[in-house]
Design a protein around this motif. Structure first.
Motif, PDB file in Angstrom:
ATOM      1  N   THR A   1      -7.215   8.311  -1.934  1.00 16.51           N
ATOM      2  CA  THR A   1      -6.167   7.862  -2.845  1.00 16.51           C
ATOM      3  C   THR A   1      -5.206   9.011  -3.137  1.00 16.51           C
ATOM      4  OG1 THR A   1      -7.561   8.355  -4.764  1.00 16.51           O
ATOM      5  CG2 THR A   1      -7.637   6.108  -3.902  1.00 16.51           C
ATOM      6  N   ALA A   2      -4.068   8.688  -3.755  1.00 13.05           N
ATOM      7  CA  ALA A   2      -3.047   9.699  -4.038  1.00 13.05           C
ATOM      8  C   ALA A   2      -3.365  10.443  -5.328  1.00 13.05           C
ATOM      9  CB  ALA A   2      -1.678   9.038  -4.138  1.00 13.05           C
ATOM     10  N   LYS A   3      -2.875  11.678  -5.408  1.00  9.51           N
ATOM     11  CA  LYS A   3      -3.133  12.505  -6.586  1.00  9.51           C
ATOM     12  C   LYS A   3      -2.116  12.268  -7.699  1.00  9.51           C
ATOM     13  CE  LYS A   3      -5.303  16.197  -3.883  1.00  9.51           C
ATOM     14  NZ  LYS A   3      -5.237  17.620  -3.462  1.00  9.51           N
ATOM     15  N   ASP A   4      -0.951  11.683  -7.357  1.00  7.23           N
ATOM     16  CA  ASP A   4       0.102  11.562  -8.360  1.00  7.23           C
ATOM     17  C   ASP A   4       0.273  10.146  -8.907  1.00  7.23           C
ATOM     18  OD1 ASP A   4       1.133  10.481  -6.060  1.00  7.23           O
ATOM     19  OD2 ASP A   4       3.015  11.600  -6.088  1.00  7.23           O
ATOM     20  N   THR A   5      -0.692   9.256  -8.632  1.00  8.30           N
ATOM     21  CA  THR A   5      -0.668   7.911  -9.198  1.00  8.30           C
ATOM     22  C   THR A   5      -2.061   7.311  -9.138  1.00  8.30           C
ATOM     23  OG1 THR A   5       0.289   5.687  -9.010  1.00  8.30           O
ATOM     24  CG2 THR A   5      -0.054   6.889  -6.966  1.00  8.30           C
ATOM     25  N   ASP A   6      -2.352   6.429 -10.093  1.00  4.65           N
ATOM     26  CA  ASP A   6      -3.635   5.720 -10.084  1.00  4.65           C
ATOM     27  C   ASP A   6      -3.574   4.480  -9.207  1.00  4.65           C
ATOM     28  OD1 ASP A   6      -4.844   7.525 -11.802  1.00  4.65           O
ATOM     29  OD2 ASP A   6      -4.211   6.444 -13.603  1.00  4.65           O
TER      30      ASP A   6
ATOM     31  N   LYS B   1       0.942  -3.280 -19.143  1.00  4.56           N
ATOM     32  CA  LYS B   1       0.247  -1.997 -19.205  1.00  4.56           C
ATOM     33  C   LYS B   1       0.311  -1.285 -17.849  1.00  4.56           C
ATOM     34  CE  LYS B   1      -4.279   0.007 -20.298  1.00  4.56           C
ATOM     35  NZ  LYS B   1      -5.685  -0.298 -20.704  1.00  4.56           N
ATOM     36  N   LEU B   2       0.138  -2.063 -16.780  1.00  5.82           N
ATOM     37  CA  LEU B   2       0.137  -1.477 -15.443  1.00  5.82           C
ATOM     38  C   LEU B   2       1.506  -0.922 -15.059  1.00  5.82           C
ATOM     39  CD1 LEU B   2      -2.101  -4.078 -13.575  1.00  5.82           C
ATOM     40  CD2 LEU B   2      -2.634  -1.659 -13.889  1.00  5.82           C
ATOM     41  N   ILE B   3       2.570  -1.685 -15.326  1.00  5.98           N
ATOM     42  CA  ILE B   3       3.887  -1.199 -14.891  1.00  5.98           C
ATOM     43  C   ILE B   3       4.325   0.022 -15.690  1.00  5.98           C
ATOM     44  CG2 ILE B   3       4.613  -3.467 -14.038  1.00  5.98           C
ATOM     45  CD1 ILE B   3       6.396  -3.696 -16.541  1.00  5.98           C
ATOM     46  N   ARG B   4       3.880   0.145 -16.929  1.00 10.51           N
ATOM     47  CA  ARG B   4       4.232   1.346 -17.702  1.00 10.51           C
ATOM     48  C   ARG B   4       3.673   2.595 -17.025  1.00 10.51           C
ATOM     49  NH1 ARG B   4       2.869  -1.938 -22.458  1.00 10.51           N
ATOM     50  NH2 ARG B   4       4.818  -2.611 -23.458  1.00 10.51           N
ATOM     51  N   GLU B   5       2.496   2.482 -16.455  1.00  6.69           N
ATOM     52  CA  GLU B   5       1.889   3.623 -15.764  1.00  6.69           C
ATOM     53  C   GLU B   5       2.445   3.781 -14.349  1.00  6.69           C
ATOM     54  OE1 GLU B   5      -0.193   6.024 -16.876  1.00  6.69           O
ATOM     55  OE2 GLU B   5       0.250   5.126 -18.830  1.00  6.69           O
TER      56      GLU B   5
ATOM     57  N   TYR C   1      -4.856 -16.975   4.517  1.00  5.83           N
ATOM     58  CA  TYR C   1      -6.122 -17.678   4.743  1.00  5.83           C
ATOM     59  C   TYR C   1      -7.203 -17.250   3.764  1.00  5.83           C
ATOM     60  CZ  TYR C   1      -4.040 -19.280   9.098  1.00  5.83           C
ATOM     61  OH  TYR C   1      -3.222 -19.882  10.010  1.00  5.83           O
ATOM     62  N   ILE C   2      -7.211 -15.982   3.405  1.00  3.44           N
ATOM     63  CA  ILE C   2      -8.226 -15.491   2.467  1.00  3.44           C
ATOM     64  C   ILE C   2      -7.536 -14.942   1.228  1.00  3.44           C
ATOM     65  CG2 ILE C   2      -9.782 -14.923   4.374  1.00  3.44           C
ATOM     66  CD1 ILE C   2      -9.133 -11.931   3.803  1.00  3.44           C
ATOM     67  N   ALA C   3      -8.248 -14.935   0.135  1.00  2.17           N
ATOM     68  CA  ALA C   3      -7.680 -14.453  -1.127  1.00  2.17           C
ATOM     69  C   ALA C   3      -7.499 -12.943  -1.091  1.00  2.17           C
ATOM     70  CB  ALA C   3      -8.589 -14.843  -2.284  1.00  2.17           C
ATOM     71  N   TRP C   4      -6.387 -12.491  -1.666  1.00  2.00           N
ATOM     72  CA  TRP C   4      -6.154 -11.058  -1.804  1.00  2.00           C
ATOM     73  C   TRP C   4      -6.738 -10.633  -3.138  1.00  2.00           C
ATOM     74  CZ3 TRP C   4      -3.759  -7.753  -5.214  1.00  2.00           C
ATOM     75  CH2 TRP C   4      -3.548  -6.446  -4.763  1.00  2.00           C
ATOM     76  N   ASP C   5      -7.760  -9.784  -3.099  1.00  2.00           N
ATOM     77  CA  ASP C   5      -8.489  -9.374  -4.296  1.00  2.00           C
ATOM     78  C   ASP C   5      -8.395  -7.850  -4.413  1.00  2.00           C
ATOM     79  OD1 ASP C   5     -10.469  -8.564  -6.156  1.00  2.00           O
ATOM     80  OD2 ASP C   5     -11.680 -10.342  -5.733  1.00  2.00           O
ATOM     81  N   GLU C   6      -7.553  -7.384  -5.326  1.00  4.22           N
ATOM     82  CA  GLU C   6      -7.267  -5.949  -5.437  1.00  4.22           C
ATOM     83  C   GLU C   6      -8.521  -5.133  -5.717  1.00  4.22           C
ATOM     84  OE1 GLU C   6      -3.973  -3.029  -7.582  1.00  4.22           O
ATOM     85  OE2 GLU C   6      -4.347  -5.033  -8.396  1.00  4.22           O
ATOM     86  N   LYS C   7      -9.336  -5.572  -6.649  1.00  4.36           N
ATOM     87  CA  LYS C   7     -10.534  -4.810  -7.006  1.00  4.36           C
ATOM     88  C   LYS C   7     -11.515  -4.751  -5.847  1.00  4.36           C
ATOM     89  CE  LYS C   7     -10.224  -5.659 -11.996  1.00  4.36           C
ATOM     90  NZ  LYS C   7     -10.871  -6.280 -13.188  1.00  4.36           N
ATOM     91  N   LYS C   8     -11.688  -5.876  -5.176  1.00  7.34           N
ATOM     92  CA  LYS C   8     -12.604  -5.922  -4.034  1.00  7.34           C
ATOM     93  C   LYS C   8     -12.106  -5.035  -2.902  1.00  7.34           C
ATOM     94  CE  LYS C   8     -14.833  -9.165  -0.830  1.00  7.34           C
ATOM     95  NZ  LYS C   8     -14.949 -10.595  -0.439  1.00  7.34           N
ATOM     96  N   ILE C   9     -10.800  -5.079  -2.655  1.00  7.75           N
ATOM     97  CA  ILE C   9     -10.216  -4.260  -1.592  1.00  7.75           C
ATOM     98  C   ILE C   9     -10.401  -2.779  -1.889  1.00  7.75           C
ATOM     99  CG2 ILE C   9      -8.006  -3.550  -0.580  1.00  7.75           C
ATOM    100  CD1 ILE C   9      -7.171  -6.509  -0.733  1.00  7.75           C
ATOM    101  N   ASN C  10     -10.054  -2.374  -3.100  1.00  5.93           N
ATOM    102  CA  ASN C  10     -10.168  -0.958  -3.468  1.00  5.93           C
ATOM    103  C   ASN C  10     -11.611  -0.470  -3.403  1.00  5.93           C
ATOM    104  OD1 ASN C  10      -7.419  -0.712  -3.887  1.00  5.93           O
ATOM    105  ND2 ASN C  10      -7.542  -0.998  -6.099  1.00  5.93           N
ATOM    106  N   SER C  11     -12.527  -1.254  -3.951  1.00  2.09           N
ATOM    107  CA  SER C  11     -13.928  -0.813  -3.969  1.00  2.09           C
ATOM    108  C   SER C  11     -14.507  -0.745  -2.561  1.00  2.09           C
ATOM    109  CB  SER C  11     -14.770  -1.748  -4.850  1.00  2.09           C
ATOM    110  OG  SER C  11     -14.777  -3.066  -4.327  1.00  2.09           O
TER     111      SER C  11
ATOM    112  N   ARG D   1       1.340   1.412  -1.709  1.00  6.93           N
ATOM    113  CA  ARG D   1       2.446   2.210  -1.192  1.00  6.93           C
ATOM    114  C   ARG D   1       2.167   3.719  -1.155  1.00  6.93           C
ATOM    115  NH1 ARG D   1       4.964  -2.080   0.686  1.00  6.93           N
ATOM    116  NH2 ARG D   1       6.715  -2.969  -0.481  1.00  6.93           N
ATOM    117  N   ILE D   2       0.918   4.130  -1.252  1.00  8.07           N
ATOM    118  CA  ILE D   2       0.653   5.570  -1.301  1.00  8.07           C
ATOM    119  C   ILE D   2       0.766   6.224   0.071  1.00  8.07           C
ATOM    120  CG2 ILE D   2      -0.758   5.471  -3.381  1.00  8.07           C
ATOM    121  CD1 ILE D   2      -3.248   5.595  -1.632  1.00  8.07           C
TER     122      ILE D   2
END
Length: 670
Positions: free
Chosen positions: A579-584, A630-634, A559-569, A588-589
């Motif tokens: 947040t986790a110390k071993d990943t940015d 770029k994201l999957i490499r990290e 029903y609503i858009a999933w917005d990663e930046k909005k959710i995280n902020s 799934r943390i």
């Protein structure tokens, strides 16, 4: 993250010692569903408060000689005197259960306390109050010390509780007894606490869930207790002081409630620990790996494989590699997953509100169940339901032993800040972890990517308990915060099941695919008899819960858009979400299994669920292909600390396991 419960009988009550024990044992047994790693009670009777606790489930402690003797002694005492029992069933977070001092009830500074929840800032509070001495590792310890600290200042129980709750962050529902005050304190900042009083107010019962009290009140022995019992919720940010004689129960609010001074009446209670396990207890031995050696083993393998993984042919539109099951590229290099992708239009907030209104009885407030993992999507979803939809949901979590402490702390942060009741269903965690261990050991004998989901079979009863709670609570609907972009077709793809490209519920398969999956597992069990072990029943029930029972939920992100930046902020800025110390990444943390199985997938197939997730984002136009790469490499870099925690937690040899995984034939080196 536990269960608390209790019984109080004032002077001249009709609840005799035999009835008390029956009621107490029933409450204790029902509360075990909220935590099975430790249990304990504190009994106030005569001139003492006696504590009995151990690192065993409630059903086992009840049968112990110490526990039986504790309650049988009531018959020899003056039944005209008040007595009270407060109890606890523990789901371990801070402070291991093997040290019985970390188990509850916790006795400190003349206060005996049981606590459901997690205090996420207890370390900061110990620093803020240097005059208080920390003796244990459990977060609950700060509660009695702070209550006593503020009681000395004002001798006002309500004010002391308000000041204590004003300092803590996280969730706390508490019941406390005092060595020099004839009363019981019940208080909560998120509403996960219910109690009922007889008409005369001579008898009181309380528990973490309404259903526990409802089931207890239905028992035949309650017919012997005259008067009606009305169940009340201790609402978020409120409390009650229930006196042992005379005065009625007094309610107070954390936002300027009435004062409740309770001076010592000259009656004092000696606090005694009669636990069968007073100091030590069960010691869980785990082999400590050579950290430097393990890190080298993981990093060298990853870097060696990266040379080949970087050369994999990938879709020119998304980032899926050629090792993805059933992938096909056209003349332009675009994969069939991209060609068959259909963007689902969001139905909109108004459509969601209409369905909620339709499912809510006229002139009533919506009764909503909200499955809550503590991950980013469910954490934001709970925020959205409470603050945007203006609904008071009941949060539900299933803890099967692979929920990390980080996820539990985030659950506490959100529920505490929003004042939301939180129902926890705890599995037998030791048994669950033993089942995982057996299946991994079996898998290592004959590795097969199609069998990796077997490691997560134990968490699938999550869905069974959703449906059970819907009926138990009588909720009008369930809002589920599943992210549709998290569809991971490759997991069933490694079972030789092609993607249907339906875009529907990611937890459902067509009938014939479900049957095919069952046959695939059956064949693997025959080829590798090590899978036929004590975990089989648990695995089968997990399969049924995941693939066969109805999932009739309102999916929020449809029903609503999933917005990663909005959710995280929102989560980090508003709730101090951890947040986790071993990943940015923030995905799934809270899942202790994900770093392990993603290491397997990347080592053998050259990709993980990060590749499928970022590819879905690219198809939706949320991110560019360059950003996805770029994201999957990290994000695909191994999370060493989390993998180490996983191996130690279930008790498998870290080094041997990694060497076996690293030696599996790679799909990209053929």
């Amino acid at each position: 993250m536990c269960g608390i419960f209790g019984v109080l009988r004032k002077t001249q009550s009709d609840l005799n010692p035999d009835l008390l024990m029956s009621v107490q044992n029933h409450l204790f047994t029902l509360s075990e569903s909220r935590g099975k790693e430790a249990s304990g009670v504190a009994l106030l009777s005569g001139n003492a408060i006696q504590i009995c606790k151990d690192a065993v489930p409630a059903s086992k402690l009840i049968k112990s000689k110490t526990y039986q003797e504790l309650f049988s002694g009531l018959r020899d005492k003056n039944t005209a005197n008040p007595f009270a029992v407060i109890g606890h069933t523990r789901l371990v977070t801070d402070g291991g259960a093997e040290n019985n001092k970390n188990n509850q009830p916790v006795s400190k500074s003349g206060v005996v306390c049981v606590h459901n929840g997690i205090i996420v800032n207890h370390a900061e509070l110990w620093e803020k109050f240097p005059s208080l001495k920390r003796d244990y590792k459990v977060d609950t310890e700060i509660i009695p010390d702070l209550l006593n600290f503020f009681l000395k200042q004002e001798n006002d129980i309500a004010e002391a509780a308000v000041k204590m709750f004003g300092l803590i962050k996280g969730t706390a529902s508490i019941a406390t007894l005092f060595d020099d005050k004839n009363c019981l304190l019940l208080a909560t900042n998120n509403g996960s606490l219910y109690f009922c009083l007889s008409e005369t107010q001579n008898t009181c019962l309380f528990a973490s869930e309404r259903n526990i009290l409802e089931q207890t009140l239905k028992k035949n022995y309650f017919k012997k207790i005259p008067g009606n019992f009305k169940i009340q919720q201790v609402e978020s940010n409120t409390g009650f002081v229930i006196h042992f004689s005379g005065r009625k129960a007094e309610k107070f609010s954390f936002s300027g409630g009435n004062k409740i001074p309770v001076a010592s009446s000259g009656k004092t209670y000696k606090i005694m620990d009669v636990s069968p396990n007073k100091n030590g207890g069960v010691v869980f031995e785990t082999k400590k790996p050579d950290q430097a050696k393990i890190e080298k083993l993981i990093i060298e393998e990853f870097e060696e494989n990266a040379v080949f993984v970087d050369k994999l042919k990938r879709c020119t539109k998304c980032v899926l590699p050629e090792t993805m099951p059933f992938i096909e590229f056209d003349e332009k290099g675009v994969c069939n997953y991209c060609r068959n992708h259909k963007t689902a239009e969001k139905k909109g907030e108004e459509a969601l509100k209409e369905i909620i209104l339709k499912n809510t009885p006229k002139n009533e407030k919506p009764k909503c169940l909200f499955p809550f993992s503590g991950g980013r999507d469910s954490s934001y979803g709970l925020h959205y339901v409470k603050n945007v939809l203006k609904i008071e949901p009941i949060a539900y979590s299933y803890d099967w032993g692979m929920v990390t402490d980080l996820a539990r702390r985030n659950q506490a942060r959100i529920c505490g800040e929003l004042g939301i009741e939180h129902i926890i269903v705890s599995a037998d965690i030791r048994r669950k972890r033993e089942n995982i261990k057996k299946n991994i050991i079996a898998w290592l004998k004959k590795p097969d990517l199609g069998m990796v989901p077997l490691f997560m079979a134990g968490d699938k009863q999550y869905f069974y308990h959703i449906n059970r709670l819907e009926k138990q609570l009588g909720t009008d609907f369930t809002i589920y915060s599943e992210n549709p972009l998290e569809k991971t077709d490759f997991k069933s793809g490694f079972n030789n099941i092609r993607s249907s490209f339906s875009g529907k519920n990611i937890h459902k398969l067509p009938f014939f695919d479900t049957a095919h999956l069952a046959m695939y597992y059956f064949k693997q069990f025959l080829l590798n008899p090590s899978y036929i072990n004590s975990s089989l029943i648990d695995t089968f029930s997990g399969f049924l819960s995941h693939y066969t029972i109805p999932h009739n939920y309102l999916f929020l992100y449809h029903y609503i858009a999933w917005d990663e930046k909005k959710i995280n902020s929102t989560l980090i800025d508003k709730y101090d979400w951890e947040t986790a110390k071993d990943t940015d990444s923030t995905w799934r943390i809270g899942d202790g299994t994900a770093p392990f199985y993603n290491y397997i997938y990347h080592t053998v197939a050259g990709f993980t669920e990060n590749d499928t997730f970022r590819s879905n984002q690219i198809r939706e136009g949320v991110i560019s292909r360059e950003e996805g790469l770029k994201l999957i490499r990290e994000e695909n870099k191994p999370r060493i600390e989390s993998i180490k925690w996983y191996c130690e937690t279930i008790g498998i040899d870290f080094e041997k396991t990694l060497k076996t995984i690293n030696n599996i034939t790679k799909l990209y080196k053929a």
